[in-house]
Scaffold this active site. Structure first.
Site, short mmCIF file in Angstrom:
data_model
loop_
_atom_site.label_atom_id
_atom_site.label_comp_id
_atom_site.label_asym_id
_atom_site.label_seq_id
_atom_site.Cartn_x
_atom_site.Cartn_y
_atom_site.Cartn_z
N LYS A 107 56.88 32.45 50.96
CA LYS A 107 58.06 32.97 50.26
C LYS A 107 58.97 33.61 51.30
O LYS A 107 58.50 34.11 52.32
CB LYS A 107 57.66 34.02 49.22
CG LYS A 107 58.70 34.23 48.14
CD LYS A 107 58.63 33.17 47.08
CE LYS A 107 59.63 33.37 45.98
NZ LYS A 107 59.34 32.50 44.83
P1 NAD Z 1 68.71 34.13 38.93
O1 NAD Z 1 69.26 34.98 40.01
O2 NAD Z 1 69.31 32.80 38.66
O3 NAD Z 1 68.71 34.90 37.52
C1 NAD Z 1 68.20 36.19 37.33
C2 NAD Z 1 68.91 36.76 36.11
O4 NAD Z 1 68.31 38.00 35.76
C3 NAD Z 1 70.39 37.02 36.35
O5 NAD Z 1 71.14 36.55 35.25
C4 NAD Z 1 70.47 38.53 36.49
O6 NAD Z 1 71.72 39.06 36.09
C5 NAD Z 1 69.35 38.97 35.58
N1 NAD Z 1 68.80 40.27 35.93
C6 NAD Z 1 68.56 40.79 37.17
N2 NAD Z 1 68.05 42.01 37.08
C7 NAD Z 1 67.97 42.30 35.76
C8 NAD Z 1 67.51 43.41 35.03
N3 NAD Z 1 67.05 44.51 35.63
N4 NAD Z 1 67.55 43.36 33.67
C9 NAD Z 1 68.02 42.25 33.05
N5 NAD Z 1 68.46 41.16 33.69
C10 NAD Z 1 68.44 41.18 35.03
O7 NAD Z 1 67.14 34.02 39.26
P2 NAD Z 1 66.12 32.91 38.76
O8 NAD Z 1 66.06 31.85 39.78
O9 NAD Z 1 66.39 32.59 37.33
O10 NAD Z 1 64.74 33.73 38.89
C11 NAD Z 1 64.32 34.64 37.89
C12 NAD Z 1 62.82 34.88 38.05
O11 NAD Z 1 62.14 33.61 37.97
C13 NAD Z 1 62.39 35.49 39.38
O12 NAD Z 1 61.25 36.29 39.16
C14 NAD Z 1 61.99 34.28 40.20
O13 NAD Z 1 61.06 34.59 41.24
C15 NAD Z 1 61.34 33.43 39.13
N6 NAD Z 1 61.27 31.99 39.46
C16 NAD Z 1 62.39 31.26 39.73
C17 NAD Z 1 62.27 29.91 40.02
C18 NAD Z 1 63.46 29.03 40.25
O14 NAD Z 1 63.27 27.80 40.35
N7 NAD Z 1 64.69 29.54 40.34
C19 NAD Z 1 61.00 29.31 40.05
C20 NAD Z 1 59.88 30.07 39.77
C21 NAD Z 1 60.03 31.42 39.46
#
Ligand code: NAD
Length: 477
Positions: A107
């Site tokens: 990561k």
């Molecule tokens: P992203 O940045 O696209 O979206 C995150 C969202 O959460 C945003 O809309 C943001 O405004 C919101 N957010 C942030 N802090 C917040 C809070 N305190 N309260 C409410 N909303 C909040 O990120 P993502 O890629 O969707 O990732 C989200 C989670 O999923 C992370 O934990 C990431 O590790 C996990 N994840 C992502 C992927 C991927 O393919 N993008 C894959 C596996 C896991």
């Protein structure tokens, strides 16, 4: 978001690992080898921006190289730290083992608020960060392959791929150095939606098993289930959209940075997302719901399914007792702390764990990596051949019907669907669905067959640790 008295994110992952490892017959040495993070590289680099030098801190952590390349996203957030990337890298090891993608766990992260910089500045910062990682083989098609995570997406992955190609001009496999690229730059159809799509497939699989639903006190299917989603970013938006538009779930609340938006009749997710795009990411003011300033309070609201899809540690010792959802689907990584997990288990809440629920991203990343190495799009050889064989069958059926005067006619929409060969998107979705079902069944088998396994998280760890241990043993460790 760390509540006092709670372990750090990495310690929380290790404690969860320990709960499972003690149920396995591993030598203490092997157990320790699997648990520890192999290495974490920290880099501080300067970029000249707005007339002065800005220094940024970034990390790339490699948790386990039992298989190579190692795989894991790159996150852009101010909260990024060594502890966080090490926790996330460990989760990647177990996730890849659980869904059988042939990777070790890694990561990366950069301490930055991407909203503070414009596109050109972000490109300069990303290229410089990538340069630092590439020159140490921490981005490399055979050794370490990043992907998007919080705060990054297709755009950043395209910059990284291009930076690698500039520094490795004769590497024919250069595009495989990173996944999550846009389709025109070597990406694959269905990668952007993959993690949210995987959440949907995971939930469909859970709801195929009545006895699993019963453990959460739920009945019926997904249709009509009242769902609360935290974070309408890449993962949360796709999961909420597919669950509401295709499975009949009612998304009764979305929790975002500026509060929550609530509508008991179900929120129109596409409209909400467009509203956020037009309003700097804010949900406040959305006309088809009520705004609640204390968004996190909605984590505690009554619903059937809670999907934290934003960040780690949001369900912790300070609110776990008040969580009312009988089913939590961990779309984010680490949203439930170790302490909260114990409380929720005691209350009978079922948790579909992160390493399974959000594995759709790495699964489709695996397909993209294979596509890049094989230099051909999925379906290009078979699609028309498949269509030709289906057409033969349809024409023969119609000929027989006419010959015998049976008057059979095939419905036009059936014919159209039957005659259409699988394109890349259809193949990716099919491969993802198969992966999510197979991994759930492996977890479920352990959950149901062992008296000492209380929950799906321990079951997931057991499946994953056992597979990693087998790989180490076959290497002679
Ligand atoms: P992203 O940045 O696209 O979206 C995150 C969202 O959460 C945003 O809309 C943001 O405004 C919101 N957010 C942030 N802090 C917040 C809070 N305190 N309260 C409410 N909303 C909040 O990120 P993502 O890629 O969707 O990732 C989200 C989670 O999923 C992370 O934990 C990431 O590790 C996990 N994840 C992502 C992927 C991927 O393919 N993008 C894959 C596996 C896991």
């Amino acid at each position: 978001m760390r509540v006092s008295g709670e372990p750090s994110f990495r310690e929380s992952v290790d404690l969860m690992f320990n709960r499972a490892a003690r149920l396995l017959d591993l030598s203490p040495g092997l157990e320790q080898k699997i648990r520890v993070c192999n290495s974490t590289y920290t880099v501080r680099f300067g970029v000249r921006l707005r007339g002065k030098i800005e220094t940024f801190t970034g990390y790339r952590s490699v948790h386990s190289e039992h298989m190579e390349p190692v795989k894991g996203g790159i996150r852009y957030a101010l909260s990024v730290s060594q502890d966080e990337v090490e926790a996330l890298a460990a989760l990647m090891t177990y996730k890849c083992a659980l869904v059988e993608t042939p990777f070790g766990g890694s990561k990366g992260g950069l301490c930055i608020d991407p909203r503070q910089w414009d596109e050109h500045e972000l490109e300069q910062i990303t290229r410089r960060f990538a340069y630092e990682l590439i020159k140490r083989d921490l981005i490399h098609p055979a050794q370490n392959v990043p992907a998007p995570d919080m705060g990054t997406g297709e755009r950043e992955m395209a910059w990284i791929a291009d930076q690698y190609a500039r520094m490795n001009t004769t590497d024919i496999n250069a595009k495989a150095c990173v996944t999550g690229k846009p389709p025109h730059a070597g990406g694959i159809q269905g990668r952007v939606e993959a993690t949210g799509r995987g959440v949907q497939y995971a939930m469909r699989e859970f709801f195929r098993h009545m006895d699993d639903m019963a453990r959460a006190g739920l009945t019926g299917g997904l249709e009509g289930k009242r769902v609360i989603v935290q974070g309408l970013g890449n993962v949360g938006y796709h999961a909420a959209k597919f669950l509401s538009e295709e499975d009949g779930c009612k998304i009764i609340a979305v929790i975002e940075r500026d509060g929550a938006i609530v509508n008991e009749a179900g929120l129109p997710i596409e409209e909400l997302r467009q509203w956020m795009n037009a309003n700097g990411g804010a949900v406040a003011g959305f006309p088809r719901g009520t705004h609640v300033a204390d968004g996190a309070s909605l984590l505690e609201a009554a619903c059937d399914i809670l999907i934290p899809a934003a960040m780690e540690g949001v369900i912790n010792l300070s609110n776990a007792e008040r969580i009312r959802a009988p089913l939590i689907v961990e779309a984010a990584n680490g949203p439930v702390t170790f302490g909260a997990d114990e409380i929720l288990r005691r209350k009978g809440c079922v948790i579909i764990p992160d390493m399974y629920a959000n594995a759709g991203g790495v699964t489709v990343s695996y397909f993209e990596w294979v596509k890049n190495l094989s230099h051909i799009r999925f379906g290009r050889m078979q699609r028309r051949a498949e269509e030709a064989r289906s057409r033969l069958l349809v024409e023969e059926l119609e000929r027989l019907s006419a010959d015998k005067g049976l008057g059979w006619t095939l419905a036009e929409d059936f014919k159209e669907r039957f005659l259409t060969g699988s394109d890349e998107l259809a193949l990716v979705r099919s491969g993802l669905d198969d992966t999510m079902r197979t991994a759930y069944q492996a977890m479920r088998e352990v959950w149901h067959s062992r008296q000492d396994v209380e929950d799906l998280r321990v079951a997931a760890y057991i499946v994953a640790i056992d597979r990693v241990a087998k790989t180490y043993r076959s290497k002679g460790l």
